[in-house]
Motif scaffolding. Structure first.
Motif, PDB file in Angstrom:
ATOM      1  N   GLY A  71       0.880  -1.094  -0.049  1.00 42.83           N
ATOM      2  CA  GLY A  71      -0.042   0.301   0.022  1.00 42.83           C
ATOM      3  C   GLY A  71       0.843   1.360   0.011  1.00 42.83           C
ATOM      4  O   GLY A  71       2.100   1.235   0.121  1.00 42.83           O
ATOM      5  N   ASN A  72       0.212   2.289  -0.158  1.00 40.24           N
ATOM      6  CA  ASN A  72       1.118   3.693  -0.262  1.00 40.24           C
ATOM      7  C   ASN A  72       1.948   3.827   1.135  1.00 40.24           C
ATOM      8  O   ASN A  72       2.938   4.362   1.149  1.00 40.24           O
ATOM      9  N   HIS A  73       1.127   3.309   2.457  1.00 39.53           N
ATOM     10  CA  HIS A  73       1.945   3.648   3.603  1.00 39.53           C
ATOM     11  C   HIS A  73       3.210   2.788   3.818  1.00 39.53           C
ATOM     12  O   HIS A  73       3.739   2.984   4.738  1.00 39.53           O
ATOM     13  N   GLU A  74       3.174   1.634   2.872  1.00 42.22           N
ATOM     14  CA  GLU A  74       4.444   0.822   3.030  1.00 42.22           C
ATOM     15  C   GLU A  74       5.627   1.600   2.641  1.00 42.22           C
ATOM     16  O   GLU A  74       6.666   1.057   2.750  1.00 42.22           O
ATOM     17  N   PHE A  75       5.376   2.723   2.020  1.00 39.47           N
ATOM     18  CA  PHE A  75       6.496   3.761   1.472  1.00 39.47           C
ATOM     19  C   PHE A  75       7.045   4.787   2.908  1.00 39.47           C
ATOM     20  O   PHE A  75       7.604   5.442   2.565  1.00 39.47           O
ATOM     21  N   ASP A 152      -4.602   6.718  -7.328  1.00 39.22           N
ATOM     22  CA  ASP A 152      -4.420   7.543  -5.871  1.00 39.22           C
ATOM     23  C   ASP A 152      -3.545   7.345  -5.018  1.00 39.22           C
ATOM     24  O   ASP A 152      -2.984   8.021  -4.329  1.00 39.22           O
ATOM     25  N   ALA A 153      -3.163   5.553  -4.834  1.00 41.85           N
ATOM     26  CA  ALA A 153      -2.310   5.248  -3.795  1.00 41.85           C
ATOM     27  C   ALA A 153      -0.960   6.111  -4.168  1.00 41.85           C
ATOM     28  O   ALA A 153      -0.207   6.239  -3.042  1.00 41.85           O
ATOM     29  N   LEU A 154      -0.409   6.211  -5.161  1.00 36.71           N
ATOM     30  CA  LEU A 154       0.678   6.751  -5.587  1.00 36.71           C
ATOM     31  C   LEU A 154       0.553   8.364  -5.294  1.00 36.71           C
ATOM     32  O   LEU A 154       1.690   8.637  -4.913  1.00 36.71           O
ATOM     33  N   ALA A 155      -0.417   8.975  -5.514  1.00 37.04           N
ATOM     34  CA  ALA A 155      -0.500  10.334  -5.079  1.00 37.04           C
ATOM     35  C   ALA A 155      -0.446  10.455  -3.929  1.00 37.04           C
ATOM     36  O   ALA A 155      -0.195  11.694  -3.348  1.00 37.04           O
ATOM     37  N   CYS A 156      -0.752   9.516  -2.925  1.00 33.36           N
ATOM     38  CA  CYS A 156      -0.780   9.451  -1.426  1.00 33.36           C
ATOM     39  C   CYS A 156       0.562   8.944  -0.816  1.00 33.36           C
ATOM     40  O   CYS A 156       0.650   8.720   0.477  1.00 33.36           O
ATOM     41  N   ALA A 157       1.550   8.833  -1.811  1.00 34.63           N
ATOM     42  CA  ALA A 157       2.881   8.276  -1.186  1.00 34.63           C
ATOM     43  C   ALA A 157       4.101   9.101  -1.625  1.00 34.63           C
ATOM     44  O   ALA A 157       4.638   8.678  -2.541  1.00 34.63           O
ATOM     45  N   PRO A 158       4.080  10.254  -1.017  1.00 32.25           N
ATOM     46  CA  PRO A 158       5.240  11.308  -1.406  1.00 32.25           C
ATOM     47  C   PRO A 158       6.384  10.740  -1.170  1.00 32.25           C
ATOM     48  O   PRO A 158       7.435  11.301  -1.704  1.00 32.25           O
TER      49      PRO A 158
END
Length: 264
Positions: A71-75, A152-158
């Motif tokens: 998920g995006n929060h894994e980054f 959107d996941a990518l957009a939420c993974a700065p």
């Protein structure tokens, strides 16, 4: 069985201990179980942050998750943190979930020259054994599972340094590869893309409509609790809310035409 957007939900709600017991009890009567996670598992509590996610992956390994997607929060722990987490899991000797994602654009990154962080993740993916898709045998049923990371996941993974191709086009390509090379009875997509009340912006509904060969989409990212699947054609979209409050369970039976219908 499926979870998504757990965000370290090990202390409250369903909790990983209860999940492990439920899975163990269910397996007494239902041997052909797959437990999957659709992303955002490792961030959201002090135990996740202090261990940069490693404590959560250890717990998930112990429970016996079979398949997962990032998920995006894994980054959130940056490339170095994600790479270290995956390498530690791979070197632990534990049985680890298959990590699936089909739309990372390594070609574009290589042409530009891999950054240090991109190379760290690529090396970790190689050591862990990350794949576009896998085949698994459950009884006499051959199941293909693939994973995809949403827009959107990518957009939420700065802090994510990776580049991705279009999710729909990547899934189309991967499904075509599966149909050409594998004898799959069922195709399941783990997607960290999500759904929306606005169907025109609902990424996993768009995916279902544009790739009708998918039988099931396990949807994460938008924290959606679907008490009944969203259905487009023969494709079921399911999602189990957030923070470990729920465990999703979907049972299917095969129809005469080879596709699947929801049993419960």
């Amino acid at each position: 069985l499926y979870t998504n957007d757990g965000h370290c939900g090990i202390e409250d709600n369903l909790g990983y201990t209860k999940l492990a017991q439920y899975k163990e009890d269910l397996q007494q009567d239902t041997p052909y179980i797959a437990l999957v996670d659709a992303g955002d598992a490792i961030q959201g509590s002090p135990i996740g942050k202090l261990s940069t996610g490693e404590a959560i992956t250890n717990i998930m390994n112990e429970i016996g998750y079979d398949f997962a997607i990032l998920g995006n929060h894994e980054f959130d722990y940056r490339s170095k943190g994600l790479a270290k987490m995956l390498e530690t899991a791979a070197e632990s000797g534990d049985t680890v979930p298959e990590l699936l994602v089909c739309n990372i654009n390594w070609d574009a990154m290589e042409q530009q020259g891999l950054s240090e962080g991109q190379q760290q993740i690529r090396d970790a993916f190689t050591e862990y054994g990350t794949k576009d898709y896998v085949m698994v045998q459950k009884g006499d049923v051959r199941v293909a599972l693939l994973g995809v990371f949403g827009k959107d996941a990518l957009a939420c993974a700065p802090t994510c340094e990776l580049q991705f191709t279009d999710p729909v086009e990547a899934v189309k390509k991967t499904v075509a590869e599966i149909k050409k090379n594998e004898d799959a009875d069922m195709i399941i997509c783990l997607s960290h893309s999500g759904t929306s009340e606005d169907e025109s912006k609902s990424e996993d509904e768009i995916l279902a409509k544009k790739v009708p060969d998918l039988d099931v989409i396990i949807s994460g990212h938008t924290h959606t609790k679907l008490e009944e699947p969203i259905v487009h054609g023969d494709t079921y979209i399911v999602s189990a809310g957030e923070y470990g409050k729920y465990l999703g369970s979907l049972s299917l039976e095969q129809k005469d035409d080879g596709r699947w219908s929801m049993k419960e």
